[in-house]
Write a protein that holds these residues in place. Structure first.
Motif, PDB file in Angstrom:
ATOM      1  N   ILE A  78       5.640   0.078   0.308  1.00 32.26           N
ATOM      2  CA  ILE A  78       4.804   0.975   1.683  1.00 32.26           C
ATOM      3  C   ILE A  78       5.661   1.236   3.418  1.00 32.26           C
ATOM      4  CG2 ILE A  78       3.344  -0.422   3.827  1.00 32.26           C
ATOM      5  CD1 ILE A  78       1.766  -1.581   2.097  1.00 32.26           C
ATOM      6  N   MET A  79       6.580   0.561   3.274  1.00 34.26           N
ATOM      7  CA  MET A  79       7.416   1.390   4.036  1.00 34.26           C
ATOM      8  C   MET A  79       7.922   2.488   3.852  1.00 34.26           C
ATOM      9  SD  MET A  79       8.975   1.622   6.706  1.00 34.26           S
ATOM     10  CE  MET A  79       9.932  -0.804   7.762  1.00 34.26           C
ATOM     11  N   THR A  80       8.455   2.400   2.657  1.00 29.10           N
ATOM     12  CA  THR A  80       8.767   4.017   1.785  1.00 29.10           C
ATOM     13  C   THR A  80       7.942   5.314   2.628  1.00 29.10           C
ATOM     14  OG1 THR A  80      10.844   3.185   0.584  1.00 29.10           O
ATOM     15  CG2 THR A  80       9.852   5.546   0.467  1.00 29.10           C
ATOM     16  N   TYR A  81       6.473   5.540   1.803  1.00 26.57           N
ATOM     17  CA  TYR A  81       5.840   6.420   1.847  1.00 26.57           C
ATOM     18  C   TYR A  81       4.991   6.384   3.311  1.00 26.57           C
ATOM     19  CZ  TYR A  81       6.197   6.247  -3.017  1.00 26.57           C
ATOM     20  OH  TYR A  81       6.327   6.141  -4.450  1.00 26.57           O
ATOM     21  N   PHE A  82       5.415   5.367   4.040  1.00 28.49           N
ATOM     22  CA  PHE A  82       5.157   5.391   5.516  1.00 28.49           C
ATOM     23  C   PHE A  82       6.241   6.354   5.851  1.00 28.49           C
ATOM     24  CE2 PHE A  82       6.113   3.949  10.143  1.00 28.49           C
ATOM     25  CZ  PHE A  82       4.521   4.480  10.258  1.00 28.49           C
ATOM     26  N   VAL A  83       7.164   6.246   5.573  1.00 29.44           N
ATOM     27  CA  VAL A  83       8.802   7.087   5.993  1.00 29.44           C
ATOM     28  C   VAL A  83       8.524   8.468   5.698  1.00 29.44           C
ATOM     29  CG1 VAL A  83      10.884   7.503   6.238  1.00 29.44           C
ATOM     30  CG2 VAL A  83      10.274   5.287   6.893  1.00 29.44           C
ATOM     31  N   ILE A  84       7.599   8.720   4.488  1.00 31.73           N
ATOM     32  CA  ILE A  84       7.681  10.072   3.663  1.00 31.73           C
ATOM     33  C   ILE A  84       6.662  10.387   4.641  1.00 31.73           C
ATOM     34  CG2 ILE A  84       7.289  11.183   1.412  1.00 31.73           C
ATOM     35  CD1 ILE A  84       8.439   8.845   0.033  1.00 31.73           C
ATOM     36  N   ASP A 115      14.282   0.370   0.928  1.00 31.48           N
ATOM     37  CA  ASP A 115      15.113   2.084   0.227  1.00 31.48           C
ATOM     38  C   ASP A 115      15.972   2.029   1.684  1.00 31.48           C
ATOM     39  OD1 ASP A 115      16.002   3.220  -1.344  1.00 31.48           O
ATOM     40  OD2 ASP A 115      14.632   3.697  -2.201  1.00 31.48           O
ATOM     41  N   LEU A 116      16.616   1.910   1.943  1.00 30.63           N
ATOM     42  CA  LEU A 116      17.486   2.306   3.465  1.00 30.63           C
ATOM     43  C   LEU A 116      17.967   4.052   3.104  1.00 30.63           C
ATOM     44  CD1 LEU A 116      18.024   1.579   6.417  1.00 30.63           C
ATOM     45  CD2 LEU A 116      19.743   0.749   5.554  1.00 30.63           C
ATOM     46  N   LYS A 117      18.518   4.241   1.456  1.00 29.76           N
ATOM     47  CA  LYS A 117      19.256   5.990   1.857  1.00 29.76           C
ATOM     48  C   LYS A 117      17.937   6.356   1.337  1.00 29.76           C
ATOM     49  CE  LYS A 117      23.042   3.688  -0.755  1.00 29.76           C
ATOM     50  NZ  LYS A 117      23.861   4.391  -2.176  1.00 29.76           N
ATOM     51  N   LYS A 118      16.640   6.493   1.701  1.00 30.56           N
ATOM     52  CA  LYS A 118      15.727   7.305   0.412  1.00 30.56           C
ATOM     53  C   LYS A 118      15.109   7.646   2.038  1.00 30.56           C
ATOM     54  CE  LYS A 118      12.894   7.719  -2.775  1.00 30.56           C
ATOM     55  NZ  LYS A 118      11.731   6.815  -3.869  1.00 30.56           N
ATOM     56  N   GLY A 119      14.589   6.350   3.176  1.00 33.15           N
ATOM     57  CA  GLY A 119      14.351   6.516   4.249  1.00 33.15           C
ATOM     58  C   GLY A 119      14.941   7.090   5.032  1.00 33.15           C
ATOM     59  N   LEU A 120      16.521   7.153   5.117  1.00 32.33           N
ATOM     60  CA  LEU A 120      17.290   7.538   5.880  1.00 32.33           C
ATOM     61  C   LEU A 120      17.622   9.359   5.376  1.00 32.33           C
ATOM     62  CD1 LEU A 120      20.376   5.044   7.246  1.00 32.33           C
ATOM     63  CD2 LEU A 120      18.258   5.826   8.492  1.00 32.33           C
ATOM     64  N   ALA A 121      17.299   9.593   4.458  1.00 30.97           N
ATOM     65  CA  ALA A 121      17.465  10.562   3.663  1.00 30.97           C
ATOM     66  C   ALA A 121      16.061  11.184   4.349  1.00 30.97           C
ATOM     67  CB  ALA A 121      17.019  10.858   2.189  1.00 30.97           C
ATOM     68  N   TYR A 122      15.382  11.304   4.462  1.00 31.72           N
ATOM     69  CA  TYR A 122      13.859  11.801   4.648  1.00 31.72           C
ATOM     70  C   TYR A 122      13.552  12.046   5.954  1.00 31.72           C
ATOM     71  CZ  TYR A 122      11.483  11.535   0.076  1.00 31.72           C
ATOM     72  OH  TYR A 122      10.370  11.931  -1.367  1.00 31.72           O
ATOM     73  N   ILE A 123      13.784  11.046   7.266  1.00 23.40           N
ATOM     74  CA  ILE A 123      14.152  10.987   8.613  1.00 23.40           C
ATOM     75  C   ILE A 123      14.817  12.349   8.772  1.00 23.40           C
ATOM     76  CG2 ILE A 123      14.661   9.954  10.548  1.00 23.40           C
ATOM     77  CD1 ILE A 123      13.778   7.128   9.149  1.00 23.40           C
ATOM     78  N   GLY A 124      16.160  12.214   7.769  1.00 25.61           N
ATOM     79  CA  GLY A 124      17.537  12.955   9.089  1.00 25.61           C
ATOM     80  C   GLY A 124      16.753  14.394   8.248  1.00 25.61           C
TER      81      GLY A 124
END
Length: 506
Positions: free
Chosen positions: A318-324, A452-461
């Protein structure tokens, strides 16, 4: 229906009701501005400016506590409801009695600097007390509806309340004068008591709408049984009071910068600077609508799934798709910031005394990117906060919100005199970002969830880079901004397509 489909559907319904409510209040704002005097709008602002903190005190953090104890004491859900609702009712009654005992003092305080209209202020305060207490009575019944997985009923009641408020406002401010001026039936009677442009009608409309909401919630309210469990109640208090303090700290964090701008800037420019900041900040509030809608659906969902074997994986997904989603919304809002600014504050220039002069509000658009990424950080923090709520360590919520509030106060005090509202915008982002990081670090130590910290940071960045290119490099060009938005959204969908198909096929 799969868990993912159910969660997404409920969040969409909460989101729709939130959007409708915000749109209606957005419509009411210019009506108040054009219909009521500046002084009347000041009374309205002063009273409702206190509402968020008073509402938090009356609810006493029991909404979150209710969800937690439904999961902890699933064998006795009725008693959890009795305890949570009973606490809110008791606190609200104590508050009401206290206010009635000191009513004249409260009226005199609100009337400070005004030599007349004591009776009017008495009416304002009494109406406001009715609104606060009845709205507090609705907190736990609304929470029960959410916990029971009935988002449609929640949305219908919320929207009905808001539509009723708007209808009553339009009736008192425009309908009654029309009936009187056109000598329609009832006009003579109305002319005997009606007062044009009186702000009291706004409070009366809201008070009547609160009574209307109570009536709609009667099926839930009548489920309350006056039977309380002292041992459970004590545990619930221990859990809820840090939530209360954290909620108040959060409210301070949200609103204190505007107060500090007002008092720390030179008097000659303070009102204008606060006005620019406040109007431009409304554009960033479009993202907060999504964050709020997500919270309405996520909080009961997180608690109800806490005992599931793979709950941690579910929260991480849920966090991953929220971040996206919030990253795409950020890029989308920045891509269309000029269109939104035109809608909210008007044209970039206007004619004055035969000359074309700039609209001062447009000078404040620079606050939007940091405010947006501040709301993004806040949304992630709300997701992360599940760890201390599920592990009964709500004291960490108090610590984190307190640190955010201290940062807000200290940094605004240091930088407002030199950088004005731009400092406040960046400090808001910094405070929420620190809260987000602290929650993640402490959470992984106390209640590990495999985000998934790396994926989250990648989308935010990626969203931050695209926002910078759209806003600064191409100077808010709408076409280029939306091309970047489409590319970003398409790329995100391409990389997530297989996972999304798997989730929604379940």
């Amino acid at each position: 229906m799969s868990t993912a489909k159910k969660f997404a559907g409920q969040t969409a319904i909460y989101g729709l009701s939130t959007i409708i409510s915000r749109m209606i209040y957005f419509v009411l704002t210019p009506i108040y501005t054009r219909t009521l005097s500046v002084g009347a709008n000041g009374i309205f602002t002063a009273l409702y400016g206190n509402a968020s903190i008073i509402n938090a005190i009356l609810a006493f953090g029991m909404e979150t506590t209710y969800f937690r104890y439904l999961q902890k004491r699933s064998d006795n859900k009725q008693q959890v409801y009795n305890n949570a609702f009973g606490v809110v009712i008791a606190i609200s009654i104590v508050f009401l009695v206290f206010c009635l005992l000191f009513l004249d003092n409260i009226i005199n305080y609100m009337q400070a600097g005004v030599a007349k209209d004591h009776a009017d202020y008495a009416f304002y305060v009494k109406s406001f007390l009715v609104i606060l207490v009845l709205d507090a009575f609705c907190v736990i019944p609304f929470a029960k509806i959410r916990a029971d997985g009935r988002p449609v009923k929640f949305a219908v009641i919320k929207c009905a309340n808001i539509l009723f408020v708007m209808s009553l406002n339009l009736f008192f401010l425009f309908g009654v004068p029309f009936i009187i001026s056109h000598h329609l039936p009832g006009g003579t009677w109305m002319a005997g008591w009606y007062r044009p442009h009186w702000v009291g009608y706004v409070f009366l409309a809201n008070a009547i709408a609160s009574v209307f909401t109570i009536l709609l919630l009667l099926p839930e309210i009548l489920k309350l049984k006056l039977k309380f469990d002292g041992s459970m109640l004590k545990d619930m208090f221990v859990y809820s009071w840090p939530v209360l303090v954290a909620n108040i700290s959060f409210i301070i964090n949200e609103s204190l910068d505007k107060v500090m701008l007002k008092h720390m800037l030179p008097q000659a420019i303070s009102d204008q600077q606060v006005g620019i900041y406040g109007q431009c900040a409304k554009i960033a509030l479009f993202l907060s609508i999504f964050v709020q809608a997500f919270r309405l659906g996520a909080e009961p969902f997180f608690f109800s799934h806490a005992k599931n074997k793979n709950s941690g994986d579910t929260y991480a997904r849920i966090m991953t798709y929220f971040v996206i989603t919030v990253s795409v919304i950020c890029v989308g809002l920045i891509a269309n910031v000029d269109i939104l600014a035109y809608i909210i504050v008007g044209k970039q220039t206007h004619m004055k005394a035969g000359h074309l002069v700039p609209n001062v509000y447009w000078s404040g658009l620079g606050v939007i990117p940091p405010l947006l990424f501040g709301y993004l950080s806040l949304g992630i923090y709300m997701n992360l906060s599940v760890w201390y709520k599920l592990s009964d360590q709500t004291k960490y919520g108090l610590y984190i919100s307190g640190i955010g509030a201290v940062l807000t106060i200290a940094l605004n005090w240091l930088f407002i005199p030199k950088y004005s509202y731009m400092a406040s915008a960046w400090i808001s982002f910094a405070a929420y970002a620190v809260m987000m990081v602290l929650s993640y670090v402490w959470g992984q130590k106390n209640y590990p969830i495999p985000y998934d910290l790396k994926k989250g940071l990648a989308y935010i960045g990626a969203s931050a880079i695209l926002a910078f290119i759209s806003f600064t490099v191409f100077k808010r060009n709408v076409i280029i901004g939306n091309v970047l938005l489409v590319l970003f959204a398409s790329t995100a969908f391409y990389f997530e397509r297989n996972q999304l198909k798997t989730i929604f096929k379940r």
